[in-house]
Design a protein around this motif. Structure first.
Motif, mmCIF file in Angstrom:
data_model
loop_
_atom_site.group_PDB
_atom_site.id
_atom_site.type_symbol
_atom_site.label_atom_id
_atom_site.label_comp_id
_atom_site.label_asym_id
_atom_site.label_seq_id
_atom_site.Cartn_x
_atom_site.Cartn_y
_atom_site.Cartn_z
ATOM 1 N N ASN A 262 0.802 -1.216 0.000
ATOM 2 C CA ASN A 262 0.000 0.000 0.000
ATOM 3 C C ASN A 262 0.839 1.272 0.000
ATOM 4 O OD1 ASN A 262 -2.854 -0.907 0.044
ATOM 5 N ND2 ASN A 262 -2.191 -1.968 1.898
ATOM 6 N N ALA A 263 2.111 1.171 -0.352
ATOM 7 C CA ALA A 263 2.949 2.358 -0.453
ATOM 8 C C ALA A 263 2.379 3.301 -1.514
ATOM 9 C CB ALA A 263 4.373 1.964 -0.835
ATOM 10 N N SER A 264 2.344 4.575 -1.200
ATOM 11 C CA SER A 264 1.776 5.554 -2.125
ATOM 12 C C SER A 264 2.549 6.874 -2.016
ATOM 13 C CB SER A 264 0.299 5.783 -1.811
ATOM 14 O OG SER A 264 -0.300 6.668 -2.726
ATOM 15 N N PRO A 265 3.043 7.398 -3.154
ATOM 16 C CA PRO A 265 2.916 6.838 -4.488
ATOM 17 C C PRO A 265 3.926 5.719 -4.734
ATOM 18 C CG PRO A 265 4.196 8.840 -4.596
ATOM 19 C CD PRO A 265 3.755 8.699 -3.162
ATOM 20 N N TYR A 266 3.725 4.990 -5.823
ATOM 21 C CA TYR A 266 4.713 4.018 -6.272
ATOM 22 C C TYR A 266 4.907 4.225 -7.776
ATOM 23 C CZ TYR A 266 0.709 1.124 -7.852
ATOM 24 O OH TYR A 266 -0.422 0.662 -8.475
ATOM 25 N N VAL A 267 5.996 3.705 -8.302
ATOM 26 C CA VAL A 267 6.371 3.960 -9.692
ATOM 27 C C VAL A 267 6.547 2.641 -10.432
ATOM 28 C CG1 VAL A 267 8.100 4.972 -11.239
ATOM 29 C CG2 VAL A 267 7.507 6.127 -9.090
ATOM 30 N N VAL A 268 5.947 2.543 -11.601
ATOM 31 C CA VAL A 268 6.117 1.398 -12.488
ATOM 32 C C VAL A 268 6.415 1.928 -13.885
ATOM 33 C CG1 VAL A 268 5.037 -0.619 -13.549
ATOM 34 C CG2 VAL A 268 4.596 -0.099 -11.151
ATOM 35 N N ASN A 269 7.497 1.459 -14.469
ATOM 36 C CA ASN A 269 7.878 1.880 -15.818
ATOM 37 C C ASN A 269 7.918 3.395 -15.960
ATOM 38 O OD1 ASN A 269 8.041 -0.830 -16.621
ATOM 39 N ND2 ASN A 269 5.907 -0.881 -17.247
ATOM 40 N N ARG B 114 6.202 5.636 -14.436
ATOM 41 C CA ARG B 114 4.955 6.342 -14.167
ATOM 42 C C ARG B 114 4.568 6.186 -12.701
ATOM 43 N NH1 ARG B 114 -0.976 5.851 -17.216
ATOM 44 N NH2 ARG B 114 -2.072 7.194 -15.745
ATOM 45 N N GLN B 115 4.065 7.258 -12.122
ATOM 46 C CA GLN B 115 3.706 7.274 -10.712
ATOM 47 C C GLN B 115 2.226 6.940 -10.527
ATOM 48 O OE1 GLN B 115 3.955 11.068 -8.288
ATOM 49 N NE2 GLN B 115 5.806 10.026 -7.557
ATOM 50 N N TYR B 116 1.951 6.097 -9.535
ATOM 51 C CA TYR B 116 0.579 5.710 -9.216
ATOM 52 C C TYR B 116 0.306 5.966 -7.732
ATOM 53 C CZ TYR B 116 0.822 3.176 -13.650
ATOM 54 O OH TYR B 116 0.982 2.846 -14.972
ATOM 55 N N TYR B 117 -0.948 6.298 -7.427
ATOM 56 C CA TYR B 117 -1.346 6.586 -6.063
ATOM 57 C C TYR B 117 -2.375 5.562 -5.591
ATOM 58 C CZ TYR B 117 0.976 11.105 -6.446
ATOM 59 O OH TYR B 117 1.915 12.084 -6.601
ATOM 60 N N VAL B 118 -2.272 5.158 -4.335
ATOM 61 C CA VAL B 118 -3.222 4.236 -3.727
ATOM 62 C C VAL B 118 -4.309 5.052 -3.034
ATOM 63 C CG1 VAL B 118 -3.534 2.407 -2.021
ATOM 64 C CG2 VAL B 118 -1.442 2.492 -3.391
ATOM 65 N N LEU B 119 -5.562 4.692 -3.266
ATOM 66 C CA LEU B 119 -6.669 5.403 -2.654
ATOM 67 C C LEU B 119 -6.650 5.246 -1.138
ATOM 68 C CD1 LEU B 119 -9.507 4.312 -5.114
ATOM 69 C CD2 LEU B 119 -8.452 6.574 -4.980
ATOM 70 N N ALA B 120 -7.021 6.313 -0.448
ATOM 71 C CA ALA B 120 -7.095 6.243 1.017
ATOM 72 C C ALA B 120 -8.194 5.292 1.460
ATOM 73 C CB ALA B 120 -7.333 7.638 1.591
ATOM 74 N N SER B 121 -9.232 5.150 0.643
ATOM 75 C CA SER B 121 -10.351 4.283 0.984
ATOM 76 C C SER B 121 -10.995 3.769 -0.303
ATOM 77 C CB SER B 121 -11.393 5.063 1.801
ATOM 78 O OG SER B 121 -12.592 4.319 1.938
ATOM 79 N N ALA B 122 -11.543 2.556 -0.232
ATOM 80 C CA ALA B 122 -12.288 1.997 -1.362
ATOM 81 C C ALA B 122 -13.766 2.353 -1.293
ATOM 82 C CB ALA B 122 -12.131 0.483 -1.389
ATOM 83 N N ASP B 123 -14.155 3.156 -0.315
ATOM 84 C CA ASP B 123 -15.554 3.480 -0.082
ATOM 85 C C ASP B 123 -16.212 4.048 -1.333
ATOM 86 O OD1 ASP B 123 -17.897 3.866 1.489
ATOM 87 O OD2 ASP B 123 -17.385 5.993 1.681
ATOM 88 N N GLN B 124 -17.302 3.403 -1.762
ATOM 89 C CA GLN B 124 -18.136 3.837 -2.894
ATOM 90 C C GLN B 124 -17.417 3.772 -4.244
ATOM 91 O OE1 GLN B 124 -19.608 7.738 -1.523
ATOM 92 N NE2 GLN B 124 -21.504 6.723 -0.946
ATOM 93 N N TYR B 125 -16.363 2.995 -4.344
ATOM 94 C CA TYR B 125 -15.629 2.881 -5.609
ATOM 95 C C TYR B 125 -16.437 2.083 -6.629
ATOM 96 C CZ TYR B 125 -12.003 1.601 -8.953
ATOM 97 O OH TYR B 125 -11.281 1.417 -10.102
ATOM 98 N N VAL B 126 -16.636 2.667 -7.812
ATOM 99 C CA VAL B 126 -17.291 2.012 -8.943
ATOM 100 C C VAL B 126 -16.548 2.430 -10.212
ATOM 101 C CG1 VAL B 126 -19.414 1.681 -10.272
ATOM 102 C CG2 VAL B 126 -19.556 2.138 -7.816
ATOM 103 N N GLU B 127 -16.209 1.461 -11.049
ATOM 104 C CA GLU B 127 -15.514 1.798 -12.294
ATOM 105 C C GLU B 127 -15.836 0.761 -13.355
ATOM 106 O OE1 GLU B 127 -11.093 3.293 -13.748
ATOM 107 O OE2 GLU B 127 -11.280 2.130 -11.910
ATOM 108 N N GLU B 128 -15.858 1.204 -14.611
ATOM 109 C CA GLU B 128 -16.045 0.296 -15.731
ATOM 110 C C GLU B 128 -14.852 0.389 -16.665
ATOM 111 O OE1 GLU B 128 -19.758 0.876 -17.700
ATOM 112 O OE2 GLU B 128 -20.953 0.415 -15.912
ATOM 113 N N GLY B 129 -14.515 -0.735 -17.267
ATOM 114 C CA GLY B 129 -13.391 -0.766 -18.197
ATOM 115 C C GLY B 129 -13.053 -2.203 -18.533
ATOM 116 N N LEU B 130 -11.869 -2.414 -19.095
ATOM 117 C CA LEU B 130 -11.463 -3.747 -19.518
ATOM 118 C C LEU B 130 -10.789 -4.506 -18.380
ATOM 119 C CD1 LEU B 130 -9.969 -3.257 -23.099
ATOM 120 C CD2 LEU B 130 -12.151 -4.291 -22.484
ATOM 121 N N ALA B 131 -11.146 -5.779 -18.270
ATOM 122 C CA ALA B 131 -10.462 -6.702 -17.364
ATOM 123 C C ALA B 131 -9.612 -7.646 -18.194
ATOM 124 C CB ALA B 131 -11.477 -7.500 -16.554
#
Length: 272
Positions: free
Chosen positions: A71-78, A80-97
């Motif tokens: 859960n380290a935030s931010p973290y870097v892959v290739n 690019r920097q990514y951030y971990v959400l403080a909470s998953a509360d009410q998270y909804v998303e659509e896209g490709l799996a």
């Protein structure tokens, strides 16, 4: 381990998914030695070990504390920097799996557990580890519960990586990817779970959550000139920068419009 997964079952799938293994160090994800994997390209199990959907048990969700690893935030892959959400509360998303399998089977996930491709699990770039989610294949309306315990996928346009078992259960393992809806589960005081708001008529597009108001105000001011909708700051435990409320179609349009390396991918939350 953080992984952007690849497939080698079919030639076309090799173009769909790529593999990348990484590990955490001081809050930054570093490239690891790919030689630690016994195979170079990801694939499903040998034909003698394949699963049918009926063989796969959907796990029972339960309340869990945040993992001390992954859960380290931010973290870097290739780069690019990514951030971990403080909470998953009410998270909804659509896209490709997409899905991952034999290459990573038996290796550690981002939160230090052992990946088992025959069990349902998932990888996500920004949800806290672990998070329980409902994943619905929008192409056939099949749905499963999955536990997010890994990081990925890092291929543009992907929102979640399911284990091989998860992809079998949702019936897209041979296709390689499917359009899905991901809904974080919330838990009441008794430990029972329910999906984030489904069937809402109004949504917020959440751009970020901050512990300091001035950071939230800076993001609000930066985005306000780019959209005609109301950009607001809601404050409970964090200062959350949100657009809305808007209807579902507009929320998806704004999410697509504002997705960028600067902002990441905004998430949709139901308007209470």
């Amino acid at each position: 381990m953080v992984s952007a997964r690849g497939l080698s079952l079919l030639p076309v799938l090799m173009l769909v998914l790529t593999s990348c293994s990484t590990q955490y160090s001081s809050g930054v994800v570093q490239e690891s030695n790919a030689g630690r994997y016994s195979i170079s390209q990801d694939r499903g199990p040998d034909q003698t070990q394949t699963l049918s959907a009926d063989d796969i048990v959907i796990p029972t969700p339960r309340f869990e504390p945040i993992s001390p690893r992954g859960n380290a935030s931010p973290y870097v892959v290739n780069g690019r920097q990514y951030y971990v959400l403080a909470s998953a509360d009410q998270y909804v998303e659509e896209g490709l799996a997409s899905w991952y399998g034999a290459k990573f089977h038996g290796h550690t996930t981002s939160n230090g557990e052992v990946f088992d491709m025959y069990q349902i699990s998932a990888a996500h770039r920004s949800l806290p580890l672990p998070t329980w989610v409902r994943v619905t294949n929008l192409e056939n309306n099949k749905s499963i519960i999955a536990r997010v315990n890994d990081r990925g996928p890092f291929h543009p346009g992907r929102v979640i990586d399911l284990s091989y078992a998860g992809a079998v259960k949702l019936d897209y393992v041979h296709k390689g990817t499917a359009r899905v809806r991901v809904e974080a589960l919330s838990f009441d005081g008794g430990g029972s779970s329910s999906p984030a708001p489904v069937g809402q008529t109004a949504y917020y597009v959440q751009l970020g959550a901050f512990s300091e108001r001035n950071s939230a105000e800076a993001l609000r001011d930066r985005v306000s000139g780019r959209v005609q909708d109301t950009v607001r700051i809601d404050h409970s435990d964090l200062f959350r920068v949100r657009i809305g409320p808007v209807d579902y179609d507009r929320a998806l349009q704004l999410q697509q419009q504002l997705t960028s390396p600067e902002l990441g991918r905004p998430m949709l939350v139901g308007a209470n």
